[in-house]
Design a protein around this motif. Structure first.
Motif, short mmCIF file in Angstrom:
data_model
loop_
_atom_site.label_atom_id
_atom_site.label_comp_id
_atom_site.label_asym_id
_atom_site.label_seq_id
_atom_site.Cartn_x
_atom_site.Cartn_y
_atom_site.Cartn_z
N VAL A 1 -3.98 5.52 2.43
CA VAL A 1 -4.40 6.04 3.63
C VAL A 1 -3.28 7.01 4.07
O VAL A 1 -2.19 6.89 3.58
N ILE A 2 -3.89 8.00 4.88
CA ILE A 2 -2.93 8.73 5.46
C ILE A 2 -3.26 9.18 6.80
O ILE A 2 -4.55 8.89 7.44
N LEU A 3 -2.05 9.10 7.79
CA LEU A 3 -2.12 9.13 9.24
C LEU A 3 -1.70 10.42 9.48
O LEU A 3 -0.53 10.84 9.21
N ASN A 4 -2.80 11.18 9.98
CA ASN A 4 -2.37 12.74 10.24
C ASN A 4 -2.00 12.85 11.82
O ASN A 4 -3.00 12.97 12.64
N THR A 5 -0.65 13.21 12.15
CA THR A 5 -0.28 13.17 13.50
C THR A 5 -0.31 14.70 14.07
O THR A 5 -0.02 15.07 15.05
N VAL A 6 -0.43 15.44 12.98
CA VAL A 6 -0.32 17.09 13.38
C VAL A 6 -1.34 17.46 14.35
O VAL A 6 -2.64 17.23 14.12
N SER A 7 -0.73 18.36 15.35
CA SER A 7 -1.84 18.61 16.64
C SER A 7 -2.03 20.37 16.85
O SER A 7 -2.24 20.54 17.64
N ALA A 8 -1.75 20.70 15.46
CA ALA A 8 -2.15 22.25 15.34
C ALA A 8 -3.15 22.35 14.39
O ALA A 8 -3.07 21.44 13.30
N LEU B 1 0.80 -0.92 0.09
CA LEU B 1 -0.01 0.09 0.05
C LEU B 1 0.83 1.22 -0.18
O LEU B 1 2.15 1.29 0.28
N ASN B 2 0.18 2.42 -0.10
CA ASN B 2 0.85 3.69 -0.46
C ASN B 2 0.29 4.31 1.17
O ASN B 2 -0.80 4.66 1.13
N ILE B 3 1.25 4.60 2.06
CA ILE B 3 0.82 5.06 3.15
C ILE B 3 1.28 6.46 3.30
O ILE B 3 2.73 6.55 3.62
N GLY B 4 0.36 7.57 3.68
CA GLY B 4 0.96 8.88 3.89
C GLY B 4 1.27 9.01 5.51
O GLY B 4 0.21 8.61 6.15
N ALA C 1 6.16 10.46 3.34
CA ALA C 1 6.11 11.27 4.40
C ALA C 1 5.65 12.68 4.11
O ALA C 1 5.98 13.37 2.90
N ILE C 2 4.94 13.39 4.98
CA ILE C 2 4.23 14.79 4.55
C ILE C 2 4.64 15.70 5.55
O ILE C 2 4.34 15.49 6.67
N SER C 3 5.23 16.87 5.29
CA SER C 3 5.50 17.75 6.17
C SER C 3 5.21 19.18 5.20
O SER C 3 5.13 19.29 4.15
#
Lengths: 316, 348
Positions: free
Chosen positions: A204-211, A140-143, A167-169
């Motif tokens: 699928v993308i897992l978004n860890t950003v908390s702002a 899979l392609n996982i962001g 990785a996305i930043s």
């Protein structure tokens, strides 16, 4: 913590405990004295609803009990001691926990590296599991958005599972660290050309950003039927547009840590595949500094780990 | 709206070997026809011949056609072409075609190459005497199908059926508790379908005005969202919610109604950004999703189910002389829940 839920002072924090069993009750079968064990974010749950029965105690229909800063429930409580006192966490010498919430740490697993897996690890593993990435024979392609402690853990796990990780930043600054942890692709969300290169490719993308941040460019990276999984504690409303979801059947979902079986699974997986967080061991005397640092900038990949034994010795 | 509808002549393509030509007997009028005619999505190509809810009788078939023959009753919905080559098309989800999306029945460019006639003109829809489409996009109707009532099934029906199907409600293995928000044409269709599939249906509306009609269509429960007690009775209990509201609105209440792992499916065309809180979806792993009509496989399934169980929308048949009036009424908000159907023969 006070920003997220009302705090009940005094607080003994800590929900990434690891240690060695010194005593077990007579009905305990899973572990014995001398075994290494861990306790994560779930200290208790009702154990009496269909969600607990399915091994997803963190979604207990009666509300799970967080390891610290929570009251002991009036019904279905499996925590001993004074019922009127709040729960104390892992910055302490001992803990006593119902067997159900104990995670077994395999022999040979470095204890100081196991703790953060019980929080950062499961937070990333559980959605990977729920959305089909831990049992898939397909690549899979996982962001992964946000290349901090959670994000780097997620990159390592997804890469170790055999997937292509992007990785996305918001800038280029995390490119090197992301690639060193196993990311094949890297997207700078503020750069339209960078976003265009991976548009429509991610399962699928897992978004860890908390702002608070806009979601539009992330959603554009998803394949049809893809899901953006929100993990961050964000107090302000987020926005999406209806057409972005409808035109390609996109979902935005939330996920919260994970149940006990999944936590055991990620510990075992990490041990087997030697996937560990990047840690820095500190003692109690350094806590003020560490907390101040984390409050000012929680975007580093390092997870701090309190050495309890050394902290107690230093205090004598 | 400035102009009125007027008669316009178009040429339909010659029937190619994979094509089916049919006389359009009825064409349903959809609220989105109004949006396109008024250029609300800013990509309307005039002149527009609307209509994506066609039903009729086959008059000619190409040499390779197996699905139907002359005299067969057929329907065509929102999709009349796709790449036929990507994984979505191959899975029968042509409406999510990866190569530029599917070709809409009207007001679309012919990009995929399976539509005859002048390749430069936009597609013209079902407010017309005949239609010619590739066999793949033809829906078969059983002989006894009441044609006028069947027309809206290929749009309103599939819009509600496809998310029910995608989120597991058509398999028949589990009774779900399903909410339907917005008790208009789409919503009443959704209530009928979910109830006929054996689920516990909760109709959700902004006042108590739609309670009678919702219960009459098969809803066991009714939530008036202006009344907190009404909401609290069903908090944390719905597996799936289909939300048909197409004006800006808050989804906070609906997210609260979902149970663990529940999904709120947004269906309405809302042009402004929508808000949600991470805290509303994280603690019980809830989802917000979008859905848009459905693929041909799902469409045939939906039509077969509806004809078999006699599930039809409430319709009002009109002829072309009333079209302008109906458009104005739809633009102002159709609170009657009726789907208008154009009688093509009577109009000609």
């Amino acid at each position: 913590m006070a920003e997220v839920r009302g705090s009940m002072y005094p607080i003994v924090p800590g929900h990434e405990l690891v240690g060695t069993v010194v005593e077990v009750g007579e009905k305990v079968a899973r572990v014995k004295v001398g075994d290494n064990v861990g306790v994560g974010c779930v200290r208790d749950s009702c154990l009496n609803c269909e969600v607990c029965d399915s091994g997803e105690e963190c979604y207990c229909l009666n509300g799970f009990t967080h390891t610290y800063n929570t009251p002991k429930t009036k019904e279905n409580c499996h925590i001993g001691g004074n019922p009127d006192v709040q729960n104390w966490g892992g910055y302490s010498e001992f803990d006593v926990v119902h067997e159900r919430f104990i995670i077994k740490i395999p022999d040979g697993m470095p204890l100081e590296k196991a703790g953060p897996i019980l929080c950062a690890g499961i937070t990333m593993w559980s959605p990977l599991n729920h959305w089909g990435a831990t049992n898939s024979d397909k690549k899979l392609n996982i962001g992964i958005i946000g290349i901090g402690g959670l994000g780097t853990m997620g990159i390592k796990l997804a890469a170790a599972l055999g997937h292509r990780v992007v990785a996305i930043s918001s800038s280029d600054k995390k490119r090197d660290i992301a690639k060193s942890k196993g990311a094949e692709g890297y997207v700078v969300s503020r750069d339209p050309a960078s976003v265009a290169a991976e548009r429509g490719k991610l399962d699928v993308i897992l978004n860890t950003v908390s702002a608070h941040h806009p979601l539009e460019s992330y959603i554009s990276l998803l394949k049809t039927n893809g899901t953006l999984i929100q993990l961050g504690c964000i107090a302000k409303p987020m926005q999406y547009t209806q057409m972005q979801l409808c035109l390609r059947r996109i979902s935005i979902a939330g996920s919260l840590i994970g149940g006990i079986p999944a936590t055991q699974e990620v510990i075992d997986f990490c041990f087997k595949n030697e996937v560990y967080p990047d840690i820095q061991v500190v003692e109690a005397g350094e806590l003020e500094r560490v907390y101040t640092e984390l409050q000012e900038n929680n975007s580093g990949a390092i997870r701090y780990v309190l050495d309890i034994k050394k902290s107690l010795e230093a205090n004598k | 709206m400035g102009e009125n509808f007027s008669k316009f002549t178009i040429n339909r393509a010659k029937v190619g070997k994979n094509d089916v030509k049919f006389d359009v007997k009825y064409c349903g009028i959809c609220h989105s026809d109004v949006h396109v005619v008024c250029n609300d999505f800013a990509r309307s190509m005039y002149p527009i011949v609307p209509g994506h809810e066609l039903v009729g009788v086959v008059t000619e078939v190409g040499a390779n056609v197996n699905k139907v023959g002359v005299g067969s009753l057929v329907a065509v919905g929102c999709t009349i072409d796709c790449c036929m080559d990507c994984d979505m098309c191959e899975a029968g989800e042509e409406n999510y075609c990866r190569k530029g999306g599917d070709t809409h029945t009207y007001n679309a460019k012919k990009t995929h190459g399976h539509i005859g006639g002048n390749p430069e003109t936009q597609t013209f829809g079902g407010y017309s005497k005949t239609e010619v489409v590739h066999e793949r996009f033809i829906i078969k109707l059983p002989e006894n199908t009441p044609l006028a009532k069947a027309a809206p099934l290929v749009c309103a029906g599939i819009t509600m059926w496809d998310p029910l199907r995608h989120w597991g409600a058509t398999k028949g293995d589990k009774k779900m508790k399903i909410g339907i928000v917005g008790i208009g044409g789409l919503g009443t269709m959704g209530i009928k379908l979910a109830a006929a599939l054996g689920h516990e249906v909760v109709a959700i509306s902004r006042s108590n005005k739609k309670e009678n009609i919702a219960k009459e269509k098969g809803a066991q429960h009714y939530i008036d969202t202006s009344n907190t007690d009404s909401i609290n009775k069903h908090n944390d209990s719905l597996d799936l919610i289909l939300n048909t509201i197409s004006a800006p609105h808050s989804i906070f209440t609906y997210l609260g109604l979902l149970r663990t792992n529940g999904t709120l499916v947004q269906l309405g065309a809302v042009g402004v950004p929508m808000d949600f809180m991470n805290f509303a979806i994280i603690p019980q792993r809830k989802s917000i999703a979008g859905s848009l009509v459905g693929g041909l496989k799902s469409l045939q399934e939906c039509v077969d189910f509806c004809v078999e169980k006699e599930i039809y929308p409430d319709i009002e048949i009109i002829d072309a002389s009333k079209v302008d009036e109906v458009y104005i009424s739809l633009a102002e908000g159709n609170s009657s829940g009726v789907r208008y159907v154009l009688d093509i023969e009577a109009s000609l």
